[in-house]
Motif scaffolding. Structure first.
Motif, PDB file in Angstrom:
ATOM      1  N   TYR A  98     -22.227 -34.436   2.640  1.00  0.00           N
ATOM      2  CA  TYR A  98     -22.518 -33.544   1.511  1.00  0.00           C
ATOM      3  C   TYR A  98     -22.919 -34.299   0.237  1.00  0.00           C
ATOM      4  O   TYR A  98     -23.518 -33.708  -0.666  1.00  0.00           O
ATOM      5  CB  TYR A  98     -21.301 -32.677   1.182  1.00  0.00           C
ATOM      6  N   ASP A  99     -22.598 -35.577   0.133  1.00  0.00           N
ATOM      7  CA  ASP A  99     -22.752 -36.273  -1.148  1.00  0.00           C
ATOM      8  C   ASP A  99     -24.183 -36.242  -1.660  1.00  0.00           C
ATOM      9  O   ASP A  99     -24.419 -36.177  -2.872  1.00  0.00           O
ATOM     10  CB  ASP A  99     -22.274 -37.721  -1.020  1.00  0.00           C
ATOM     11  N   PHE A 100     -25.182 -36.277  -0.769  1.00  0.00           N
ATOM     12  CA  PHE A 100     -26.569 -36.297  -1.225  1.00  0.00           C
ATOM     13  C   PHE A 100     -26.958 -35.011  -1.935  1.00  0.00           C
ATOM     14  O   PHE A 100     -27.945 -34.968  -2.677  1.00  0.00           O
ATOM     15  CB  PHE A 100     -27.519 -36.537  -0.039  1.00  0.00           C
ATOM     16  N   LEU A 101     -26.165 -33.926  -1.728  1.00  0.00           N
ATOM     17  CA  LEU A 101     -26.496 -32.648  -2.364  1.00  0.00           C
ATOM     18  C   LEU A 101     -26.336 -32.721  -3.876  1.00  0.00           C
ATOM     19  O   LEU A 101     -26.950 -31.921  -4.606  1.00  0.00           O
ATOM     20  CB  LEU A 101     -25.594 -31.539  -1.799  1.00  0.00           C
ATOM     21  N   ALA A 102     -25.513 -33.655  -4.346  1.00  0.00           N
ATOM     22  CA  ALA A 102     -25.332 -33.781  -5.793  1.00  0.00           C
ATOM     23  C   ALA A 102     -26.642 -34.149  -6.481  1.00  0.00           C
ATOM     24  O   ALA A 102     -26.862 -33.793  -7.652  1.00  0.00           O
ATOM     25  CB  ALA A 102     -24.249 -34.816  -6.099  1.00  0.00           C
ATOM     26  N   THR A 103     -27.524 -34.858  -5.772  1.00  0.00           N
ATOM     27  CA  THR A 103     -28.821 -35.217  -6.354  1.00  0.00           C
ATOM     28  C   THR A 103     -29.779 -34.034  -6.392  1.00  0.00           C
ATOM     29  O   THR A 103     -30.831 -34.118  -7.027  1.00  0.00           O
ATOM     30  CB  THR A 103     -29.455 -36.358  -5.545  1.00  0.00           C
ATOM     31  N   LEU A 104     -29.420 -32.950  -5.697  1.00  0.00           N
ATOM     32  CA  LEU A 104     -30.275 -31.754  -5.656  1.00  0.00           C
ATOM     33  C   LEU A 104     -29.699 -30.632  -6.499  1.00  0.00           C
ATOM     34  O   LEU A 104     -30.043 -29.464  -6.305  1.00  0.00           O
ATOM     35  CB  LEU A 104     -30.438 -31.268  -4.206  1.00  0.00           C
ATOM     36  N   GLU A 105     -28.809 -30.971  -7.417  1.00  0.00           N
ATOM     37  CA  GLU A 105     -28.145 -29.927  -8.192  1.00  0.00           C
ATOM     38  C   GLU A 105     -29.148 -29.059  -8.940  1.00  0.00           C
ATOM     39  O   GLU A 105     -28.978 -27.842  -9.035  1.00  0.00           O
ATOM     40  CB  GLU A 105     -27.162 -30.566  -9.173  1.00  0.00           C
ATOM     41  N   ARG A 106     -30.215 -29.659  -9.453  1.00  0.00           N
ATOM     42  CA  ARG A 106     -31.194 -28.879 -10.199  1.00  0.00           C
ATOM     43  C   ARG A 106     -31.960 -27.933  -9.281  1.00  0.00           C
ATOM     44  O   ARG A 106     -32.203 -26.774  -9.619  1.00  0.00           O
ATOM     45  CB  ARG A 106     -32.166 -29.824 -10.903  1.00  0.00           C
ATOM     46  N   GLN A 107     -32.333 -28.413  -8.078  1.00  0.00           N
ATOM     47  CA  GLN A 107     -33.075 -27.563  -7.147  1.00  0.00           C
ATOM     48  C   GLN A 107     -32.205 -26.462  -6.552  1.00  0.00           C
ATOM     49  O   GLN A 107     -32.704 -25.397  -6.187  1.00  0.00           O
ATOM     50  CB  GLN A 107     -33.680 -28.405  -6.015  1.00  0.00           C
ATOM     51  N   LEU A 108     -30.912 -26.709  -6.436  1.00  0.00           N
ATOM     52  CA  LEU A 108     -30.015 -25.743  -5.798  1.00  0.00           C
ATOM     53  C   LEU A 108     -29.352 -24.797  -6.793  1.00  0.00           C
ATOM     54  O   LEU A 108     -28.612 -23.900  -6.382  1.00  0.00           O
ATOM     55  CB  LEU A 108     -28.917 -26.482  -5.011  1.00  0.00           C
ATOM     56  N   LYS A 109     -29.631 -24.965  -8.056  1.00  0.00           N
ATOM     57  CA  LYS A 109     -29.008 -24.115  -9.054  1.00  0.00           C
ATOM     58  C   LYS A 109     -29.455 -22.663  -8.872  1.00  0.00           C
ATOM     59  O   LYS A 109     -30.633 -22.365  -8.756  1.00  0.00           O
ATOM     60  CB  LYS A 109     -29.375 -24.596 -10.458  1.00  0.00           C
ATOM     61  N   GLY A 110     -28.479 -21.761  -8.797  1.00  0.00           N
ATOM     62  CA  GLY A 110     -28.771 -20.343  -8.620  1.00  0.00           C
ATOM     63  C   GLY A 110     -29.030 -19.935  -7.188  1.00  0.00           C
ATOM     64  O   GLY A 110     -29.229 -18.741  -6.909  1.00  0.00           O
ATOM     65  N   LYS A 111     -29.037 -20.870  -6.260  1.00  0.00           N
ATOM     66  CA  LYS A 111     -29.300 -20.569  -4.852  1.00  0.00           C
ATOM     67  C   LYS A 111     -28.022 -20.154  -4.128  1.00  0.00           C
ATOM     68  O   LYS A 111     -26.905 -20.439  -4.570  1.00  0.00           O
ATOM     69  CB  LYS A 111     -29.903 -21.791  -4.144  1.00  0.00           C
ATOM     70  N   VAL A 112     -28.202 -19.492  -3.000  1.00  0.00           N
ATOM     71  CA  VAL A 112     -27.090 -19.146  -2.112  1.00  0.00           C
ATOM     72  C   VAL A 112     -26.966 -20.247  -1.064  1.00  0.00           C
ATOM     73  O   VAL A 112     -27.901 -20.473  -0.284  1.00  0.00           O
ATOM     74  CB  VAL A 112     -27.307 -17.781  -1.433  1.00  0.00           C
ATOM     75  N   LEU A 113     -25.848 -20.940  -1.044  1.00  0.00           N
ATOM     76  CA  LEU A 113     -25.599 -22.002  -0.064  1.00  0.00           C
ATOM     77  C   LEU A 113     -24.614 -21.479   0.976  1.00  0.00           C
ATOM     78  O   LEU A 113     -23.472 -21.158   0.646  1.00  0.00           O
ATOM     79  CB  LEU A 113     -25.030 -23.247  -0.749  1.00  0.00           C
ATOM     80  N   VAL A 114     -25.068 -21.393   2.200  1.00  0.00           N
ATOM     81  CA  VAL A 114     -24.228 -20.891   3.292  1.00  0.00           C
ATOM     82  C   VAL A 114     -23.648 -22.088   4.023  1.00  0.00           C
ATOM     83  O   VAL A 114     -24.375 -22.829   4.705  1.00  0.00           O
ATOM     84  CB  VAL A 114     -25.032 -19.999   4.259  1.00  0.00           C
TER      85      VAL A 114
END
Length: 480
Positions: A98-114
């Motif tokens: 999961y750690d690499f997801l921290a670099t995508l915080e801007r792209q994932l903002k407001g998204k639904v993560l299942v």
């Protein structure tokens, strides 16, 4: 939605332009695009099901050009590009990645993560995977869902055994979006509340036969008790009292005594709680009071008790079929034949024994065939094809008939042995006598319930009648 995007990204699909509206509200000609992180077995199977259900699928991979095969019709992009292209992202990766997801915080903002991840064992981490993911990406809407499904179930479609899925999350709108996708895939969704329930959902796949624990304990306990009981009565008694070593009989002869005994007791335990519940309703005069917890748990595991009973009955049949080819049996027959030839003796035909043995085998065959019918109709794929009346007729009426045949089969096996003192070794009764107690009690109690006066009262109670005052019939009312 946020509006802090720079103008330089105007040509890209902006995440904030992707609404969390219910996904099913899109126009008919518009293909809804969903994103999947992870191209393993689960990710590929989920993508295949989404494509078959009419969704567009894009995979996010750290190696878009060499990530392995993906379902035909799906696209593969980098994690950044894939995250920007859809408002709903399925994370089919393990927590340790999961750690690499921290670099995508801007792209994932407001998204639904299942989050569909599971762990290898309980309490592996101090917090649930979904809670950790929400803390890692605070701007996203994390929903825990679909983690109880296997890649096989996703690839082949839902079946009766795995149609229901669970989800939890803090955003009602996000959960609604995920529920609509799951429903379109053919699953039934059960909302378990906020994300604090994620740990409970992640523990579900780690449970080992939770509904079978009590039946298995009963089966193991009965098997252990009767095994040592027959060993002491037969093997130990023969060695102590007669000096004979017949320990070789443990593997087949004694095992074939234990299996039918356990099977008959467990079959009767399937129907005993129903009889107890009927008498409890008659005693209370109402059906609106809860049964005791122990009776509820007992009634909920009747299916598992019955299937284990069928397994023991099947072992009894198989062990019985090999009796003629056993060395011990062939030796005894040959020795008896040679002895009678030397003494020029013949055994007269006994009509009574012929009737008894034929009836004994006939009851056993009929009982086992009905046993198989009960087991087959307990399968979800078969039971769902039956109406409630058909299912009740087979499991209840034919079930009691099965119990009667198997009990009668055991009585014919014993015949008049209970009158012979030689069968009471060390003053203990044979195992078959002990196993007849519970089924005989169940049959007698069921016959009492079938008496017209008792059956009439029980039927009225189950239709809603309550006994408010036994001395004043005017206070009796029929509830609707």
């Amino acid at each position: 939605m946020s509006t802090d995007r720079p103008n330089s990204m105007s040509k890209e699909v902006k995440p904030e332009s992707v609404s969390l509206r219910p996904l099913g509200t899109a126009a008919a000609h518009e293909q809804e695009l969903l994103c999947i992180f992870g191209t393993g077995d689960l990710g590929r199977s989920l993508g295949q099901r989404l494509l078959q259900s009419g969704y567009g699928v894009v995979y996010g991979s750290r190696r878009p050009n060499s990530c392995g095969p993906v379902p035909q019709g799906a696209k593969v992009m980098s994690h950044e590009a894939a995250a920007q292209s859809a408002s709903l992202v399925f994370l089919c990766i393990r927590r340790e990645h999961y750690d690499f997801l921290a670099t995508l915080e801007r792209q994932l903002k407001g998204k639904v993560l299942v989050d569909v991840s599971n762990n290898l064992k309980k309490n592996l981490y101090p917090e649930a995977n979904a809670e950790y993911l929400q803390r890692l990406i605070p701007g996203a809407h994390v929903v825990k869902a679909l983690n109880t499904l296997s890649a096989w179930a996703l690839q082949n479609g839902p079946s009766d055994a795995n149609r229901q899925v669970y989800m939890c999350g803090n955003s009602a709108e996000a959960k609604q979006a995920v529920a609509e996708v799951a429903t379109k895939l053919g699953f039934s969704v059960l909302d378990r509340g906020s994300l604090t329930a994620a740990r409970e959902l992640e523990d579900i796949p780690l449970q080992l036969f939770p509904e079978w624990r009590l039946p298995l304990r009963v089966a193991i306990g009965l098997t252990t008790f009767f095994f040592f009981y027959v060993v002491i009565r037969d093997v130990v008694y023969a060695y102590v009292d007669q000096g004979k070593d017949i320990s070789f009989r443990i593997m087949v002869s004694l095992a074939n005594r234990v299996f039918p005994v356990v099977s008959l007791i467990m079959l009767s335990l399937c129907y005993l709680p129903g009889v107890i519940a009927a008498f409890l309703q008659l005693y209370r005069g109402t059906k609106y009071k809860r049964f005791p917890d122990w009776l509820d748990r007992w009634m909920l595991c009747r299916k598992q008790l019955g299937l284990l009973a069928l397994g023991f009955a099947s072992l009894h049949v198989l062990y019985t079929l090999i009796i003629p080819i056993r060395y011990y049996v062939r030796f005894k027959i040959a020795a008896s034949t040679i002895s009678k030839m030397k003494e020029n003796q013949t055994s007269p035909f006994d009509t009574t024994s012929a009737w008894r043995t034929d009836s004994y085998y006939s009851m056993g065959i009929l009982g086992f065939c009905l046993y198989l019918l009960l087991g087959i109709t307990s399968l979800p794929s078969v039971s769902n094809a039956l109406s409630w009346r058909e299912f009740s007729f087979i499991q209840s009426k034919l079930g009691y008939l099965t119990l009667f045949f198997c009990t009668f089969h055991t009585y014919l096996y014993g015949w008049d042995k209970f009158l012979r003192p030689s069968y009471y070794k060390w003053y203990t009764p044979p195992a078959y006598m002990l196993c007849l107690v519970v089924p005989s009690v169940v049959i007698v109690l069921k016959l009492l319930i079938l008496l017209p006066c008792v059956d009439r009262s029980l039927t009225r109670i189950r239709q809603g009648w309550e006994r408010t005052d036994p001395e004043d019939d005017s206070k009796k009312s029929l509830l609707t």
